[in-house]
Enzyme design. Sequence first.
Site, PDB file in Angstrom:
ATOM      1  N   SER A   1     106.519 -35.032 -19.729  1.00 38.13           N
ATOM      2  CA  SER A   1     106.151 -33.682 -20.153  1.00 38.13           C
ATOM      3  C   SER A   1     105.287 -33.108 -19.057  1.00 38.13           C
ATOM      4  O   SER A   1     104.665 -33.856 -18.286  1.00 38.13           O
ATOM      5  CB  SER A   1     105.344 -33.734 -21.461  1.00 38.13           C
TER       6      SER A   1
ATOM      7  N   TYR B   1      97.811 -36.263 -26.925  1.00 37.58           N
ATOM      8  CA  TYR B   1      99.213 -36.207 -26.495  1.00 37.58           C
ATOM      9  C   TYR B   1      99.263 -36.170 -24.964  1.00 37.58           C
ATOM     10  O   TYR B   1     100.011 -36.937 -24.337  1.00 37.58           O
ATOM     11  CB  TYR B   1      99.892 -34.967 -27.088  1.00 37.58           C
TER      12      TYR B   1
HETATM   13  N1  LIG Z   1     109.449 -30.342 -27.470  1.00 35.35           N
HETATM   14  C1  LIG Z   1     108.626 -30.208 -26.438  1.00 35.35           C
HETATM   15  O1  LIG Z   1     107.980 -29.166 -26.243  1.00 35.35           O
HETATM   16  C2  LIG Z   1     108.494 -31.327 -25.439  1.00 35.35           C
HETATM   17  C3  LIG Z   1     108.001 -31.007 -24.159  1.00 35.35           C
HETATM   18  C4  LIG Z   1     107.860 -32.011 -23.233  1.00 35.35           C
HETATM   19  C5  LIG Z   1     108.213 -33.312 -23.548  1.00 35.35           C
HETATM   20  N2  LIG Z   1     108.685 -33.600 -24.809  1.00 35.35           N
HETATM   21  C6  LIG Z   1     109.012 -34.988 -25.101  1.00 35.35           C
HETATM   22  O2  LIG Z   1     110.384 -35.087 -25.401  1.00 35.35           O
HETATM   23  C7  LIG Z   1     110.604 -36.206 -26.232  1.00 35.35           C
HETATM   24  C8  LIG Z   1     111.483 -35.820 -27.399  1.00 35.35           C
HETATM   25  O3  LIG Z   1     110.792 -34.908 -28.234  1.00 35.35           O
HETATM   26  P1  LIG Z   1     111.525 -33.697 -28.974  1.00 35.35           P
HETATM   27  O4  LIG Z   1     110.821 -32.441 -28.551  1.00 35.35           O
HETATM   28  O5  LIG Z   1     112.986 -33.781 -28.822  1.00 35.35           O
HETATM   29  O6  LIG Z   1     111.048 -33.955 -30.483  1.00 35.35           O
HETATM   30  P2  LIG Z   1     111.842 -34.363 -31.801  1.00 35.35           P
HETATM   31  O7  LIG Z   1     112.987 -33.449 -32.053  1.00 35.35           O
HETATM   32  O8  LIG Z   1     110.795 -34.502 -32.836  1.00 35.35           O
HETATM   33  O9  LIG Z   1     112.434 -35.787 -31.434  1.00 35.35           O
HETATM   34  C9  LIG Z   1     111.649 -36.930 -31.380  1.00 35.35           C
HETATM   35  C10 LIG Z   1     112.562 -38.128 -31.457  1.00 35.35           C
HETATM   36  O10 LIG Z   1     111.794 -39.308 -31.297  1.00 35.35           O
HETATM   37  C11 LIG Z   1     112.050 -40.178 -32.387  1.00 35.35           C
HETATM   38  N3  LIG Z   1     110.855 -40.949 -32.660  1.00 35.35           N
HETATM   39  C12 LIG Z   1     109.604 -40.517 -32.940  1.00 35.35           C
HETATM   40  N4  LIG Z   1     108.777 -41.540 -33.142  1.00 35.35           N
HETATM   41  C13 LIG Z   1     109.528 -42.661 -32.985  1.00 35.35           C
HETATM   42  C14 LIG Z   1     109.254 -44.049 -33.085  1.00 35.35           C
HETATM   43  N5  LIG Z   1     108.025 -44.487 -33.375  1.00 35.35           N
HETATM   44  N6  LIG Z   1     110.267 -44.917 -32.871  1.00 35.35           N
HETATM   45  C15 LIG Z   1     111.516 -44.488 -32.587  1.00 35.35           C
HETATM   46  N7  LIG Z   1     111.837 -43.190 -32.482  1.00 35.35           N
HETATM   47  C16 LIG Z   1     110.858 -42.294 -32.688  1.00 35.35           C
HETATM   48  C17 LIG Z   1     112.439 -39.266 -33.549  1.00 35.35           C
HETATM   49  O11 LIG Z   1     113.289 -39.953 -34.442  1.00 35.35           O
HETATM   50  P3  LIG Z   1     112.892 -40.604 -35.838  1.00 35.35           P
HETATM   51  O12 LIG Z   1     111.860 -39.718 -36.468  1.00 35.35           O
HETATM   52  O13 LIG Z   1     114.197 -40.648 -36.556  1.00 35.35           O
HETATM   53  O14 LIG Z   1     112.376 -41.962 -35.497  1.00 35.35           O
HETATM   54  C18 LIG Z   1     113.252 -38.211 -32.807  1.00 35.35           C
HETATM   55  O15 LIG Z   1     114.568 -38.668 -32.623  1.00 35.35           O
HETATM   56  C19 LIG Z   1     109.214 -36.728 -26.622  1.00 35.35           C
HETATM   57  O16 LIG Z   1     108.877 -37.827 -25.812  1.00 35.35           O
HETATM   58  C20 LIG Z   1     108.317 -35.561 -26.314  1.00 35.35           C
HETATM   59  O17 LIG Z   1     107.004 -35.976 -26.035  1.00 35.35           O
HETATM   60  C21 LIG Z   1     108.844 -32.632 -25.753  1.00 35.35           C
END
Ligand SMILES: NC(=O)c1ccc[n+]([C@@H]2O[C@H](COP(=O)([O-])OP(=O)(O)OC[C@H]3O[C@@H](n4cnc5c(N)ncnc54)[C@H](OP(=O)(O)O)[C@@H]3O)[C@@H](O)[C@H]2O)c1
Length: 261
Positions: A139, A152
């Site tokens: 991120s 975070y």
């Molecule tokens: N959205 C943003 O603004 C943003 C920006 C920069 C980076 N990111 C990063 O991108 C990645 C994906 O996030 P997203 O935005 O796509 O959010 P999201 O839609 O909430 O997806 C998160 C995913 O991680 C899984 N997850 C969460 N905790 C877990 C655990 N303990 N074990 C296994 N799986 C787990 C969730 O699945 P389950 O709940 O089914 O386990 C879900 O599939 C993250 O690392 C986040 O930090 C996001």
Amino acid sequence: MPGERIVVVTGASSGIGEATARLLARKGWRCVLVARREDRLRAVADEIGAEVELCDVGDRDAVEAMAARILGRHPQIHLLVNNAGMPARGTFLVVDPETIRRVTDVNYLGGVWCTRALLTGLTSAAAAGERAHVVNLVSVAGTTAFAPAGAYAASKHAQLAFSRSLASALSGSGIAVHAVLPGFVETEGFPQKGVLKSRLLGRFVIQPPRVAEAVLTAVEKGRREVTVPWFPYRPISVLQALVPGVVGRFAGMSDYRPGSV
Ligand SMILES: NC(=O)c1ccc[n+]([C@@H]2O[C@H](COP(=O)([O-])OP(=O)(O)OC[C@H]3O[C@@H](n4cnc5c(N)ncnc54)[C@H](OP(=O)(O)O)[C@@H]3O)[C@@H](O)[C@H]2O)c1
């Protein structure tokens, strides 16, 4: 199947992980999807012809068991996407201690455990003459200390340090390590539009498929670090390194709307 390229995508039940799995499946990769919500994971897997592994990546024993099952079916792993992650919105002063611990376990250590547990599969693919890859979904919070999500940002700084040091440690091994650094992305776990106080930052919110494309670009073009979108986030990252006090003041002023997180 001979010639099949195997990818393990963690956090593939929604958001960026789901978009990445869908894109890779369209490009011919055999996907193994990892997350905790079985119904969501199976729905995606059925659509794209993928395999499902239920696992909490913050639980090291569970990760080792999951990796053993995958390696039993696929001795060679060509790509690992460490994407599973959770938010921890609020400053270090207000977030509860359990969330601070959990966000570190999942966002930082989850990728460490998955990489270590699947390393033999990646090494085996590289030994067979096929380049293997690890992509860490970090991120911009990995380079910029964003006060409204302090724990975070700290977990993402640790994850970026892991990614960079792993890249050096695996140099010459045939396993390339990439970091993808998205800015704000609209997803289930990280709702952004309408909750960011800053209208300026709200204008730069992107959708998950754009990040999935950045993952593919990193792998196909051998890019060590990709910031997506490049503007305004890459210049902000550079400024953080050069004048941390100025960026700290700016990041402290932005926030999420009360009651939205
Ligand atoms: N959205 C943003 O603004 C943003 C920006 C920069 C980076 N990111 C990063 O991108 C990645 C994906 O996030 P997203 O935005 O796509 O959010 P999201 O839609 O909430 O997806 C998160 C995913 O991680 C899984 N997850 C969460 N905790 C877990 C655990 N303990 N074990 C296994 N799986 C787990 C969730 O699945 P389950 O709940 O089914 O386990 C879900 O599939 C993250 O690392 C986040 O930090 C996001």
